[in-house]
Write a protein that holds these residues in place. Sequence first.
Motif, mmCIF file in Angstrom:
data_model
loop_
_atom_site.group_PDB
_atom_site.id
_atom_site.type_symbol
_atom_site.label_atom_id
_atom_site.label_comp_id
_atom_site.label_asym_id
_atom_site.label_seq_id
_atom_site.Cartn_x
_atom_site.Cartn_y
_atom_site.Cartn_z
ATOM 1 N N ALA A 325 76.192 49.717 75.488
ATOM 2 C CA ALA A 325 76.064 48.272 75.602
ATOM 3 C C ALA A 325 75.119 47.776 74.513
ATOM 4 O O ALA A 325 74.200 48.493 74.089
ATOM 5 N N LEU A 326 75.346 46.558 74.053
ATOM 6 C CA LEU A 326 74.506 45.934 73.028
ATOM 7 C C LEU A 326 73.662 44.854 73.682
ATOM 8 O O LEU A 326 74.191 44.003 74.417
ATOM 9 N N TYR A 327 72.356 44.882 73.410
ATOM 10 C CA TYR A 327 71.432 43.932 74.017
ATOM 11 C C TYR A 327 70.744 43.075 72.964
ATOM 12 O O TYR A 327 70.463 43.534 71.850
ATOM 13 N N ASP A 328 70.467 41.851 73.329
ATOM 14 C CA ASP A 328 69.590 40.972 72.559
ATOM 15 C C ASP A 328 68.158 41.357 72.933
ATOM 16 O O ASP A 328 67.755 41.212 74.088
ATOM 17 N N VAL A 329 67.388 41.860 71.965
ATOM 18 C CA VAL A 329 66.072 42.416 72.301
ATOM 19 C C VAL A 329 65.048 41.324 72.618
ATOM 20 O O VAL A 329 64.018 41.605 73.225
ATOM 21 N N LYS A 330 65.321 40.103 72.205
ATOM 22 C CA LYS A 330 64.368 39.025 72.487
ATOM 23 C C LYS A 330 64.512 38.502 73.916
ATOM 24 O O LYS A 330 63.533 38.163 74.561
ATOM 25 N N THR A 331 65.748 38.439 74.407
ATOM 26 C CA THR A 331 65.984 37.908 75.752
ATOM 27 C C THR A 331 66.258 39.008 76.768
ATOM 28 O O THR A 331 66.191 38.773 77.970
ATOM 29 N N GLY A 332 66.577 40.209 76.275
ATOM 30 C CA GLY A 332 66.898 41.297 77.182
ATOM 31 C C GLY A 332 68.268 41.172 77.814
ATOM 32 O O GLY A 332 68.569 41.870 78.795
ATOM 33 N N THR A 333 69.130 40.312 77.276
ATOM 34 C CA THR A 333 70.449 40.092 77.847
ATOM 35 C C THR A 333 71.503 40.942 77.139
ATOM 36 O O THR A 333 71.423 41.186 75.932
ATOM 37 N N ARG A 334 72.503 41.358 77.896
ATOM 38 C CA ARG A 334 73.593 42.147 77.330
ATOM 39 C C ARG A 334 74.618 41.212 76.683
ATOM 40 O O ARG A 334 75.049 40.239 77.282
ATOM 41 N N VAL A 335 75.007 41.548 75.451
ATOM 42 C CA VAL A 335 75.951 40.695 74.728
ATOM 43 C C VAL A 335 77.290 41.382 74.494
ATOM 44 O O VAL A 335 78.273 40.728 74.145
ATOM 45 N N LEU A 336 77.348 42.699 74.690
ATOM 46 C CA LEU A 336 78.599 43.413 74.472
ATOM 47 C C LEU A 336 78.581 44.721 75.256
ATOM 48 O O LEU A 336 77.606 45.456 75.222
ATOM 49 N N GLN A 337 79.659 44.974 75.990
ATOM 50 C CA GLN A 337 79.826 46.210 76.733
ATOM 51 C C GLN A 337 81.065 46.919 76.202
ATOM 52 O O GLN A 337 82.148 46.342 76.159
ATOM 53 N N LEU A 338 80.916 48.185 75.774
ATOM 54 C CA LEU A 338 82.051 48.924 75.251
ATOM 55 C C LEU A 338 82.833 49.602 76.375
ATOM 56 O O LEU A 338 82.317 49.818 77.467
ATOM 57 N N GLN A 339 84.093 49.939 76.059
ATOM 58 C CA GLN A 339 84.979 50.517 77.057
ATOM 59 C C GLN A 339 84.672 51.990 77.318
ATOM 60 O O GLN A 339 84.340 52.731 76.410
ATOM 61 N N TYR A 340 84.802 52.358 78.573
ATOM 62 C CA TYR A 340 84.793 53.766 78.948
ATOM 63 C C TYR A 340 85.631 53.855 80.215
ATOM 64 O O TYR A 340 85.176 53.499 81.304
ATOM 65 N N VAL A 341 86.881 54.288 80.051
ATOM 66 C CA VAL A 341 87.817 54.268 81.168
ATOM 67 C C VAL A 341 88.207 55.691 81.543
ATOM 68 O O VAL A 341 89.063 56.311 80.888
ATOM 69 N N SER A 342 87.575 56.217 82.576
ATOM 70 C CA SER A 342 87.922 57.526 83.123
ATOM 71 C C SER A 342 88.011 58.621 82.066
ATOM 72 O O SER A 342 88.756 59.588 82.208
ATOM 73 N N GLY A 343 87.294 58.465 80.977
ATOM 74 C CA GLY A 343 87.301 59.480 79.955
ATOM 75 C C GLY A 343 88.503 59.453 79.040
ATOM 76 O O GLY A 343 88.566 60.216 78.079
#
Length: 423
Positions: A325-343
């Motif tokens: 996941a990609l986070y904004d380090v200033k706000t601590g919010t997640r801006v992007l979640q990558l896929q991981y589907v059952s391997g």
Amino acid sequence: MKKFKLLGVVVAAAVFSLNSCSDTIGNETPSTTTTQLWPAYSSSADLYGYINKKGEWVIPAQFSGASSFYSSGYAQVEINGRTVFIDKQGKVQNTASFDSSRPFYYGYAVATLNGNYGLIDSKFNYVIPPVYTYLSDMSKDGLVVYKAASDNYGYMDKNGNVLMRNGRPVFYEEANEFVDGYAVVCENTSTISSNNTRRIPTYTLIDTKGEVIVQDGRYMYMKNMGKGIIAVVDYNLYSESPYDWYLYSVKEQRTISGRSYNSVSPFSNDGVAVVGLAEKTGTYSTHWAYGYIDAEGSQAISIRYDRANTSSDGYAWVEQEDEYALYDVKTGTRVLQLQYVSGYVTEVPLCGVHNGLTLIRKRTYYSNETEIEYRWADVTDNNKTVFSWTIDNNKNRGSLNPSWAPARNVEGELGISEFVYLH
């Protein structure tokens, strides 16, 4: 011969990596600001070129390997097995005056000739001749580390003037790059004396004049994190690793937080550092958790991730149970979640964020699947794909993989790092 403790940029084949490097410190990160160009692959040409932020080809695909553009305005590319520098028009800049070279840092690059190291300027002329068995990259403070004939290490500027104290060159068994005006050195790294008793290594923090700023016999280890903060291990609290690292303000000459960490990294340009905590889960097993703190020691992003990457452009990649996941380090919010589907479908980041773009690799593990997809995503525009391509995984492409410039400020120990290897 003692191994140099400061890790430099390795030069080899052009590949991406999520491996870790240790104690790499400095404040300059890869930059596309002066060029607005990113490396990309052309399946029709089977080569690499450069695109702009709209995904349009600016430098046609003609290279077997390609790095990002550094802040110097140059990129490293591979042509016919040889690594050279190009400008933003794609024009080759250097001649065969050196065998290999590292990226430019603060206007200078380390180059090798006949197995020795020298320093070249932005016009590709030697300012320090290639006569040394080791040179570090140029620091923001204008000094490089060099290895002397005595196998110890000292410092010199771009003109080859060595750092002196009391009229004599200063040498150390261990010498780290200068960061924000300070460097950690050690005159004697051995913890065991000649009579086989334990003693304290003489770790010291010096300034650019070679003057001692912090030297305290109770500190067994010391790291310069930048921004006037060092991390120290108190000898009196020494135990088997992982050690307890405390943050220490150089200006205030005191620890700034009562909390310790088992892993610390230098501060990024965003003002946050990756820290880690270790918890023994068995006789021979340890669980690590990573997060981020600011220069005041306050927590920026909670310490709970399996891996954490040095931030760039205000963003940082973290990994938890194989999901990124990609986070904004200033706000601590997640801006992007990558896929991981059952391997069967996995996405992993291949570099940090630079001018809003980040590179992502996607694999689909089906029986007939042979291709890997890469895409440049714009995190400032709803993660829109700017450019994408696929590479046949069944082909042995050697160095024909996407490449990116080396990222500084990366702590080892399970941290994601980003760097390019070029022949």
